[in-house]
Design a protein around this motif. Structure first.
Motif, PDB file in Angstrom:
ATOM      1  N   LEU A  13      20.171 -11.023 -12.570  1.00  0.00           N
ATOM      2  CA  LEU A  13      20.636  -9.767 -13.163  1.00  0.00           C
ATOM      3  C   LEU A  13      20.513  -9.790 -14.683  1.00  0.00           C
ATOM      4  N   GLU A  14      20.649 -10.967 -15.281  1.00  0.00           N
ATOM      5  CA  GLU A  14      20.465 -11.058 -16.729  1.00  0.00           C
ATOM      6  C   GLU A  14      19.012 -10.766 -17.107  1.00  0.00           C
TER       7      GLU A  14
ATOM      8  N   HIS B 207      16.889  -8.925 -15.383  1.00  0.00           N
ATOM      9  CA  HIS B 207      16.724  -7.490 -15.145  1.00  0.00           C
ATOM     10  C   HIS B 207      17.313  -6.662 -16.290  1.00  0.00           C
ATOM     11  N   GLU B 208      18.536  -7.019 -16.712  1.00  0.00           N
ATOM     12  CA  GLU B 208      19.226  -6.218 -17.719  1.00  0.00           C
ATOM     13  C   GLU B 208      18.627  -6.391 -19.114  1.00  0.00           C
ATOM     14  N   LYS B 209      18.249  -7.612 -19.471  1.00  0.00           N
ATOM     15  CA  LYS B 209      17.709  -7.828 -20.815  1.00  0.00           C
ATOM     16  C   LYS B 209      16.310  -7.257 -20.974  1.00  0.00           C
TER      17      LYS B 209
ATOM     18  N   SER C 249      22.851 -15.466  -8.726  1.00  0.00           N
ATOM     19  CA  SER C 249      22.479 -14.060  -8.919  1.00  0.00           C
ATOM     20  C   SER C 249      22.694 -13.586 -10.357  1.00  0.00           C
ATOM     21  N   GLU C 250      23.664 -14.171 -11.063  1.00  0.00           N
ATOM     22  CA  GLU C 250      23.905 -13.775 -12.442  1.00  0.00           C
ATOM     23  C   GLU C 250      22.638 -13.925 -13.285  1.00  0.00           C
TER      24      GLU C 250
ATOM     25  N   ASP D 233      23.085  -9.846  -6.627  1.00  0.00           N
ATOM     26  CA  ASP D 233      21.949  -8.984  -6.969  1.00  0.00           C
ATOM     27  C   ASP D 233      21.632  -8.149  -5.730  1.00  0.00           C
TER      28      ASP D 233
ATOM     29  N   ASN E  19      15.578  -4.588 -19.220  1.00  0.00           N
ATOM     30  CA  ASN E  19      15.785  -3.186 -18.845  1.00  0.00           C
ATOM     31  C   ASN E  19      14.730  -2.753 -17.832  1.00  0.00           C
ATOM     32  N   ASP E  20      14.552  -3.600 -16.809  1.00  0.00           N
ATOM     33  CA  ASP E  20      13.470  -3.391 -15.845  1.00  0.00           C
ATOM     34  C   ASP E  20      13.963  -3.732 -14.442  1.00  0.00           C
ATOM     35  N   PRO E  21      14.230  -2.732 -13.607  1.00  0.00           N
ATOM     36  CA  PRO E  21      14.694  -2.997 -12.238  1.00  0.00           C
ATOM     37  C   PRO E  21      13.637  -3.633 -11.351  1.00  0.00           C
TER      38      PRO E  21
ATOM     39  N   ARG F 154      19.607  -5.572  -5.440  1.00  0.00           N
ATOM     40  CA  ARG F 154      18.323  -4.879  -5.418  1.00  0.00           C
ATOM     41  C   ARG F 154      17.469  -5.289  -4.214  1.00  0.00           C
TER      42      ARG F 154
END
Length: 424
Positions: A348-349, A351-353, A344-345, A162, A355-357, A164
Motif C-alpha cells: 500500500l505504501e 501504491h500510495e507514494k 500488506s503495508e 491490500d 499514486n497508482d492503483p 485491491r
C-alpha cells in the motif's frame, strides 16, 4: 510490434509425494485438481519479457535460477527479463527433500516450466493488453494482538490488508478474443489445512478454473504482499468455493470496462540489494528462539541451533545476503516482487507514494527466503517476525530475521525503479 504468447503445461506430481505448507505425514493421497505452470511472453519493438506462474508454495532461489537461466538460453532473453512467481498454495508438492521421488519431481517441474516458456514464445501473435482494478474483501489480517502486547496467528479485523484486485487482460489484435489474463490479489492460499490429503492449487486454482471456463483462455493468479494476510474463508471445501467465487466474481465485473492498447511500454528490470539480518544474539537468546519454535510449531530446531551457536562461537554474528528486487511493467500497470513474504503495508505504501492503483507489489517472486515484516511489527514478535527463520532458515538460508528497516529499504528501491522506468 506488439505480441504476446501464452502456454499452460501440467506439473501434477505423482501420488505419495510429500506436501509442503502444512505437515501431512501421509503425503498426497488424492488429486483434488491438477496443477500447472503457465508462461506469458511479451514482446514489443524494444524488448521481450517472460512472466511465469508456477503452482507451488515456492521453489528455492537456486532452483528458480536454474529455470530462469535455461529459459534465457533457450529464448536468447536476458536472465533479468524473466520473472517466475509462485501461487504459494499450501496444498502442493514439496520440492526440497532427500527423497528420490521429490528430487525426480523437481526435475520434471523445472523441465516443464522451461518448456512452457519456449512454447509460449513459439505462439507469439499480435496482441493488445488492458488493465483494470477493483476492491474486494477476500483477505483478513492474521496478526492478532494478545493481552500481553504480543501477537499470535489469528484474526485482526482492524489490521491492514491490500484489498485491491487487479487484472491485465490480453486479447488477439485481429479477432479481439481473449488469449490470457493475469490477476493480482492478496490473501494467503491456505484455505485447505492439514486435515486435507488432496493436491490442490487452493483458492487460486479454484478461481482460475472458474475464470478459464468463463473467459476461454489461460489465467494466472499472482499473489501480493500477503505475509500478514490470511484467506478470509478457511478450513473446508465450502470455504475454498467461497474464496474462489469472491475472487473470480470481482475479476469478471472488471472485464467489460477494460480498454485495450498495443504494448507501448514493456520493461522488466532487476536490482540486487544487500540485506542485513538481525545480529545473532548471545547463546541464551539463540536457545530461547529455538525453544519457542519447538513449543509453538512442534519442529526439530537442532540444525538451526547448532549452526547459530557455531556462528556465535566464531564471532560471526553479522549476516548479510543478497536480495533481488524485480519490476515488471506493461503499459500503465506494473508488478514488483521479491522472494519473500512482505506485509500488506509495504504494498500500500508503494501504491500510495506512486499514486497508482495499478502499481502492485508482492512476494513469492524468483524463489523463496522467508518473511519481510514492517519495522512496526518487530516489537510485537510472532511467527512472521521471530519464528519463521528458525523453522525454515536451514532450508532457505534466512537464518535470522531481516534487520528492522529492511522493508523500508525495499519499498524505497521499488519506488526508485518505478521512477527510473518513467524517466526512460
Amino acid at each position: 510490434m506488439s505480441r504476446v504468447g501464452v502456454y499452460k503445461i501440467d506439473i501434477t506430481p505423482p501420488l505419495g509425494i510429500d506436501f509442503i505448507g502444512y505437515h501431512r505425514p501421509e503425503g498426497i493421497r488424492n488429486i483434488d485438481e491438477r496443477i500447472f505452470s503457465t508462461a506469458f511472453v511479451f514482446e514489443n519493438n524494444q524488448d521481450t519479457s517472460v512472466f511465469i506462474s508456477v503452482d507451488n508454495i515456492g521453489l528455492l532461489i537456486e532452483d528458480t535460477s536454474v529455470i530462469r537461466e535455461r529459459i534465457a538460453a533457450e529464448l536468447n532473453v536476458s536472465y533479468e527479463k524473466i520473472t517466475v512467481v509462485y501461487t504459494h498454495t499450501h496444498s502442493g508438492p514439496a520440492t526440497v527433500s532427500s527423497r528420490e521421488l521429490v528430487k525426480a519431481y523437481k526435475t520434471i517441474l523445472i523441465e516443464n516450466t522451461v518448456k512452457a516458456a519456449v512454447m509460449a514464445h513459439e505462439r507469439l501473435q499480435p496482441s493488445e493488453v488492458g488493465w483494470n482494478v477493483t476492491l474486494a474483501d477476500i483477505g483478513v489480517n492474521r496478526r492478532e494482538e494478545t493481552a500481553g502486547g504480543r501477537v499470535k496467528m489469528g484474526t485482526n479485523e482492524n489490521g491492514v490488508v491490500d484489498k485491491r484486485i487487479g487484472i491485465m487482460a490480453i486479447r488477439h489484435q485481429q479477432d479481439r478474443t481473449l488469449s490470457g489474463a493475469i490477476v493480482f490479489c492478496t490473501a494467503h492460499p491456505n484455505v485447505l489445512k492439514s486435515d486435507s490429503d488432496s493436491l490442490s492449487g487452493d483458492y487460486p486454482g479454484e478461481s482460475r478454473k472458474i475464470l478459464e471456463q468463463t473467459l476461454g483462455c489461460p489465467v494466472i493468479i499472482v499473489q501480493g504482499a500477503a505475509g500478514n494476510v490470511n484467506a478470509r474463508y478457511r478450513g473446508s471445501r465450502e470455504a475454498l468455493e467461497k474464496m474462489a467465487y469472491a475472487l473470480s466474481g470481482s475479476v469478471l465485473t472488471m472485464i467489460p470496462s477494460i480498454e485495450y492498447k498495443k504494448i507501448s511500454k514493456l520493461n522488466t528490470q532487476s536490482t540486487i540489494m544487500p540485506m542485513t539480518l538481525i545480529e545473532i544474539p548471545k547463546p541464551e537468546g539463540i536457545e530461547r528462539m529455538a525453544t519457542n519454535a519447538e513449543e509453538q510449531w512442534g519442529v526439530n530446531t537442532s540444525k538451526w541451533l547448532t549452526h547459530m551457536l557455531g556462528k556465535y562461537k566464531q564471532d560471526d554474528r553479522h549476516i548479510s545476503i543478497d536480495l533481488e528486487i524485480q519490476s515488471f511493467r506493461v503499459n500503465e500497470g506494473s508488478f514488483s516482487g521479491i522472494p519473500m513474504e512482505p506485509f500488506s503495508e509495504s504494498a500500500l505504501e508503494v501504491h500510495e507514494k506512486l499514486n497508482d492503483p495499478l502499481a502492485f507489489f508482492g512476494g513469492y517472486t524468483n524463489g523463496y527466503l522467508g518473511y519481510l515484516p514492517t519495522k512496526e511489527a518487530y516489537p510485537y514478535g510472532g511467527y512472521e517476525v521471530e519464528l519463521n527463520p528458525v523453522v525454515y532458515g536451514p532450508i532457505t538460508n534466512l537464518w535470522m530475521p531481516p534487520a528492522e528497516d529492511t522493508s523500508q529499504k525495499v519499498v524505497h528501491r521499488v519506488l526508485e525503479m518505478h521512477r527510473e522506468c518513467e524517466r526512460r
